[in-house]
Design a protein around this motif. Sequence first.
Motif, PDB file in Angstrom:
ATOM      1  N   GLY A  85     -58.351-104.229 124.179  1.00  0.00           N
ATOM      2  CA  GLY A  85     -58.333-104.884 125.478  1.00  0.00           C
ATOM      3  C   GLY A  85     -58.124-103.958 126.653  1.00  0.00           C
ATOM      4  O   GLY A  85     -57.762-104.415 127.741  1.00  0.00           O
ATOM      5  N   CYS A  86     -58.349-102.671 126.450  1.00  0.00           N
ATOM      6  CA  CYS A  86     -58.136-101.707 127.538  1.00  0.00           C
ATOM      7  C   CYS A  86     -59.087-102.003 128.700  1.00  0.00           C
ATOM      8  O   CYS A  86     -60.250-102.370 128.500  1.00  0.00           O
ATOM      9  CB  CYS A  86     -58.362-100.287 127.035  1.00  0.00           C
ATOM     10  N   SER A  87     -58.589-101.846 129.918  1.00  0.00           N
ATOM     11  CA  SER A  87     -59.378-102.172 131.108  1.00  0.00           C
ATOM     12  C   SER A  87     -60.498-101.177 131.362  1.00  0.00           C
ATOM     13  O   SER A  87     -61.412-101.448 132.144  1.00  0.00           O
ATOM     14  CB  SER A  87     -58.454-102.224 132.341  1.00  0.00           C
ATOM     15  N   TRP A  88     -60.423-100.008 130.720  1.00  0.00           N
ATOM     16  CA  TRP A  88     -61.458 -98.991 130.916  1.00  0.00           C
ATOM     17  C   TRP A  88     -61.743 -98.284 129.607  1.00  0.00           C
ATOM     18  O   TRP A  88     -60.831 -97.805 128.935  1.00  0.00           O
ATOM     19  CB  TRP A  88     -60.993 -97.969 131.957  1.00  0.00           C
ATOM     20  N   LEU A  89     -63.010 -98.250 129.215  1.00  0.00           N
ATOM     21  CA  LEU A  89     -63.429 -97.556 128.015  1.00  0.00           C
ATOM     22  C   LEU A  89     -64.015 -96.204 128.422  1.00  0.00           C
ATOM     23  O   LEU A  89     -65.129 -96.142 128.944  1.00  0.00           O
ATOM     24  CB  LEU A  89     -64.481 -98.373 127.258  1.00  0.00           C
ATOM     25  N   PRO A  90     -63.268 -95.128 128.230  1.00  0.00           N
ATOM     26  CA  PRO A  90     -63.737 -93.824 128.705  1.00  0.00           C
ATOM     27  C   PRO A  90     -64.923 -93.309 127.899  1.00  0.00           C
ATOM     28  O   PRO A  90     -64.952 -93.410 126.669  1.00  0.00           O
ATOM     29  CB  PRO A  90     -62.518 -92.916 128.523  1.00  0.00           C
ATOM     30  N   ALA A  91     -65.903 -92.801 128.609  1.00  0.00           N
ATOM     31  CA  ALA A  91     -67.068 -92.185 127.979  1.00  0.00           C
ATOM     32  C   ALA A  91     -67.062 -90.699 128.314  1.00  0.00           C
ATOM     33  O   ALA A  91     -66.447 -90.265 129.287  1.00  0.00           O
ATOM     34  CB  ALA A  91     -68.356 -92.844 128.486  1.00  0.00           C
ATOM     35  N   SER A  92     -67.740 -89.931 127.498  1.00  0.00           N
ATOM     36  CA  SER A  92     -67.798 -88.489 127.688  1.00  0.00           C
ATOM     37  C   SER A  92     -69.163 -88.090 128.250  1.00  0.00           C
ATOM     38  O   SER A  92     -70.146 -88.819 128.113  1.00  0.00           O
ATOM     39  CB  SER A  92     -67.574 -87.766 126.359  1.00  0.00           C
ATOM     40  N   ILE A  93     -69.203 -86.915 128.855  1.00  0.00           N
ATOM     41  CA  ILE A  93     -70.460 -86.285 129.236  1.00  0.00           C
ATOM     42  C   ILE A  93     -70.554 -84.979 128.460  1.00  0.00           C
ATOM     43  O   ILE A  93     -69.613 -84.185 128.459  1.00  0.00           O
ATOM     44  CB  ILE A  93     -70.542 -86.011 130.740  1.00  0.00           C
ATOM     45  N   PHE A  94     -71.659 -84.794 127.765  1.00  0.00           N
ATOM     46  CA  PHE A  94     -71.846 -83.568 127.001  1.00  0.00           C
ATOM     47  C   PHE A  94     -73.255 -83.025 127.247  1.00  0.00           C
ATOM     48  O   PHE A  94     -74.125 -83.731 127.779  1.00  0.00           O
ATOM     49  CB  PHE A  94     -71.618 -83.810 125.505  1.00  0.00           C
ATOM     50  N   VAL A  95     -73.446 -81.770 126.919  1.00  0.00           N
ATOM     51  CA  VAL A  95     -74.761 -81.150 127.049  1.00  0.00           C
ATOM     52  C   VAL A  95     -75.256 -80.738 125.671  1.00  0.00           C
ATOM     53  O   VAL A  95     -74.465 -80.467 124.762  1.00  0.00           O
ATOM     54  CB  VAL A  95     -74.726 -79.917 127.978  1.00  0.00           C
ATOM     55  N   THR A  96     -76.569 -80.712 125.511  1.00  0.00           N
ATOM     56  CA  THR A  96     -77.164 -80.158 124.302  1.00  0.00           C
ATOM     57  C   THR A  96     -78.386 -79.333 124.710  1.00  0.00           C
ATOM     58  O   THR A  96     -78.866 -79.419 125.840  1.00  0.00           O
ATOM     59  CB  THR A  96     -77.627 -81.231 123.296  1.00  0.00           C
ATOM     60  N   VAL A  97     -78.855 -78.562 123.749  1.00  0.00           N
ATOM     61  CA  VAL A  97     -80.061 -77.755 123.967  1.00  0.00           C
ATOM     62  C   VAL A  97     -81.097 -78.091 122.905  1.00  0.00           C
ATOM     63  O   VAL A  97     -80.807 -78.012 121.700  1.00  0.00           O
ATOM     64  CB  VAL A  97     -79.752 -76.248 123.909  1.00  0.00           C
ATOM     65  N   LEU A  98     -82.281 -78.482 123.358  1.00  0.00           N
ATOM     66  CA  LEU A  98     -83.421 -78.577 122.460  1.00  0.00           C
ATOM     67  C   LEU A  98     -83.983 -77.166 122.347  1.00  0.00           C
ATOM     68  O   LEU A  98     -84.570 -76.644 123.305  1.00  0.00           O
ATOM     69  CB  LEU A  98     -84.497 -79.522 123.005  1.00  0.00           C
ATOM     70  N   GLN A  99     -83.747 -76.524 121.213  1.00  0.00           N
ATOM     71  CA  GLN A  99     -84.252 -75.173 120.983  1.00  0.00           C
ATOM     72  C   GLN A  99     -85.481 -75.248 120.084  1.00  0.00           C
ATOM     73  O   GLN A  99     -85.382 -75.347 118.870  1.00  0.00           O
ATOM     74  CB  GLN A  99     -83.179 -74.290 120.345  1.00  0.00           C
ATOM     75  N   PRO A 100     -86.679 -75.209 120.697  1.00  0.00           N
ATOM     76  CA  PRO A 100     -87.900 -75.294 119.881  1.00  0.00           C
ATOM     77  C   PRO A 100     -88.142 -73.995 119.122  1.00  0.00           C
ATOM     78  O   PRO A 100     -87.684 -72.919 119.521  1.00  0.00           O
ATOM     79  CB  PRO A 100     -89.011 -75.522 120.920  1.00  0.00           C
ATOM     80  N   VAL A 101     -88.861 -74.118 118.021  1.00  0.00           N
ATOM     81  CA  VAL A 101     -89.358 -72.942 117.308  1.00  0.00           C
ATOM     82  C   VAL A 101     -90.862 -72.881 117.521  1.00  0.00           C
ATOM     83  O   VAL A 101     -91.518 -73.896 117.773  1.00  0.00           O
ATOM     84  CB  VAL A 101     -89.008 -72.989 115.812  1.00  0.00           C
ATOM     85  N   GLU A 102     -91.412 -71.683 117.436  1.00  0.00           N
ATOM     86  CA  GLU A 102     -92.789 -71.464 117.864  1.00  0.00           C
ATOM     87  C   GLU A 102     -93.811 -72.221 117.029  1.00  0.00           C
ATOM     88  O   GLU A 102     -94.898 -72.546 117.523  1.00  0.00           O
ATOM     89  CB  GLU A 102     -93.084 -69.959 117.852  1.00  0.00           C
ATOM     90  N   ASP A 103     -93.490 -72.511 115.773  1.00  0.00           N
ATOM     91  CA  ASP A 103     -94.454 -73.231 114.939  1.00  0.00           C
ATOM     92  C   ASP A 103     -94.160 -74.730 114.899  1.00  0.00           C
ATOM     93  O   ASP A 103     -94.643 -75.444 114.032  1.00  0.00           O
ATOM     94  CB  ASP A 103     -94.475 -72.649 113.527  1.00  0.00           C
ATOM     95  N   GLY A 104     -93.366 -75.208 115.856  1.00  0.00           N
ATOM     96  CA  GLY A 104     -93.056 -76.631 115.954  1.00  0.00           C
ATOM     97  C   GLY A 104     -91.691 -76.966 115.389  1.00  0.00           C
ATOM     98  O   GLY A 104     -91.200 -76.302 114.481  1.00  0.00           O
ATOM     99  N   GLY A 105     -91.058 -77.994 115.957  1.00  0.00           N
ATOM    100  CA  GLY A 105     -89.752 -78.415 115.489  1.00  0.00           C
ATOM    101  C   GLY A 105     -88.627 -77.927 116.373  1.00  0.00           C
ATOM    102  O   GLY A 105     -88.827 -77.146 117.316  1.00  0.00           O
ATOM    103  N   LEU A 106     -87.431 -78.403 116.069  1.00  0.00           N
ATOM    104  CA  LEU A 106     -86.224 -78.075 116.822  1.00  0.00           C
ATOM    105  C   LEU A 106     -85.151 -77.593 115.865  1.00  0.00           C
ATOM    106  O   LEU A 106     -85.049 -78.064 114.733  1.00  0.00           O
ATOM    107  CB  LEU A 106     -85.702 -79.307 117.572  1.00  0.00           C
ATOM    108  N   ILE A 107     -84.310 -76.667 116.354  1.00  0.00           N
ATOM    109  CA  ILE A 107     -83.184 -76.186 115.559  1.00  0.00           C
ATOM    110  C   ILE A 107     -82.003 -77.146 115.726  1.00  0.00           C
ATOM    111  O   ILE A 107     -81.634 -77.489 116.852  1.00  0.00           O
ATOM    112  CB  ILE A 107     -82.771 -74.771 115.986  1.00  0.00           C
ATOM    113  N   VAL A 108     -81.443 -77.576 114.619  1.00  0.00           N
ATOM    114  CA  VAL A 108     -80.246 -78.406 114.636  1.00  0.00           C
ATOM    115  C   VAL A 108     -79.183 -77.729 113.770  1.00  0.00           C
ATOM    116  O   VAL A 108     -79.494 -76.877 112.932  1.00  0.00           O
ATOM    117  CB  VAL A 108     -80.524 -79.838 114.122  1.00  0.00           C
ATOM    118  N   GLY A 109     -77.926 -78.092 113.995  1.00  0.00           N
ATOM    119  CA  GLY A 109     -76.838 -77.481 113.244  1.00  0.00           C
ATOM    120  C   GLY A 109     -75.868 -78.509 112.714  1.00  0.00           C
ATOM    121  O   GLY A 109     -75.751 -79.617 113.256  1.00  0.00           O
ATOM    122  N   ARG A 110     -75.168 -78.149 111.642  1.00  0.00           N
ATOM    123  CA  ARG A 110     -74.156 -79.025 111.043  1.00  0.00           C
ATOM    124  C   ARG A 110     -72.768 -78.518 111.410  1.00  0.00           C
ATOM    125  O   ARG A 110     -72.442 -77.341 111.215  1.00  0.00           O
ATOM    126  CB  ARG A 110     -74.313 -79.059 109.523  1.00  0.00           C
TER     127      ARG A 110
END
Length: 246
Positions: A85-110
């Motif tokens: 029942g909190c009067s305010w639900l805090p949200a975050s702001i974050f950044v990410t990078v789409l790092q493409p590779v030359e033969d297609g696709g994106l690098i992701v990490g665990r």
Amino acid sequence: MTDATVEFFDARALRLEQVAIPSLSPEERAAMDQFWDEAVAQQPALFDGPAVACVGVEEQADGSALVLSWAPATYRYRALRRVEGCSWLPASIFVTVLQPVEDGGLIVGRSSGFTVHPGRWALPGGSAEPPAEGQSLDVAALRRHAAQELLEEIGVVADPEDMRAWGVTRGEYGNLGVHFLAPPVSAALGLKHHEVLAEEERARGVEPELDRLAVVRSVQDVTGLGHCADFLPLVVSRYVDGRTLT
């Protein structure tokens, strides 16, 4: 499949405006502190560092801009999500990078086991931080932060000026992700950079923030990885569709 609960916004015209953080009742603040202390007891790596809270998102009626209202906060405020029942639900702001590779696709990490989201696959990135005194939190600042996260997490150097704001997502708890598109690199080079970075960090007795990298070229590749950030299927889907159209 993409997550229908995640929204996508165009980031070509993005503006950030600082506002006051919503006030809390004494009861809400006490509950927040209690939940935070419990979380730290369970995960000692947590720290109450500076953070940026998203207070609102508004699309201008004429489509000229997407306005993100933010307030300086600390990570402790995220404990409010557990306060019923909190009067305010805090949200975050974050950044990410789409790092493409030359033969297609994106690098992701665990994410490594010591992180807030152990075992979760996502794009390189991190939470936004309040600017230093006398400076502004704007798209340029977020772009620089995204480039720094890319360097620290996978070892790839990118000039912030060569990265463009690509999109904004809103997902769980209303968290806002500002996603930047970097120039492409070869997949082998990107993976090698991370391998060298991880070896250097382990030699110093530090675990790398990302314990594995992968290249994804479709939503099916993303779902095949297992646990992933809520925004990742949608971002990959839109990126792949955009490449197909061009």
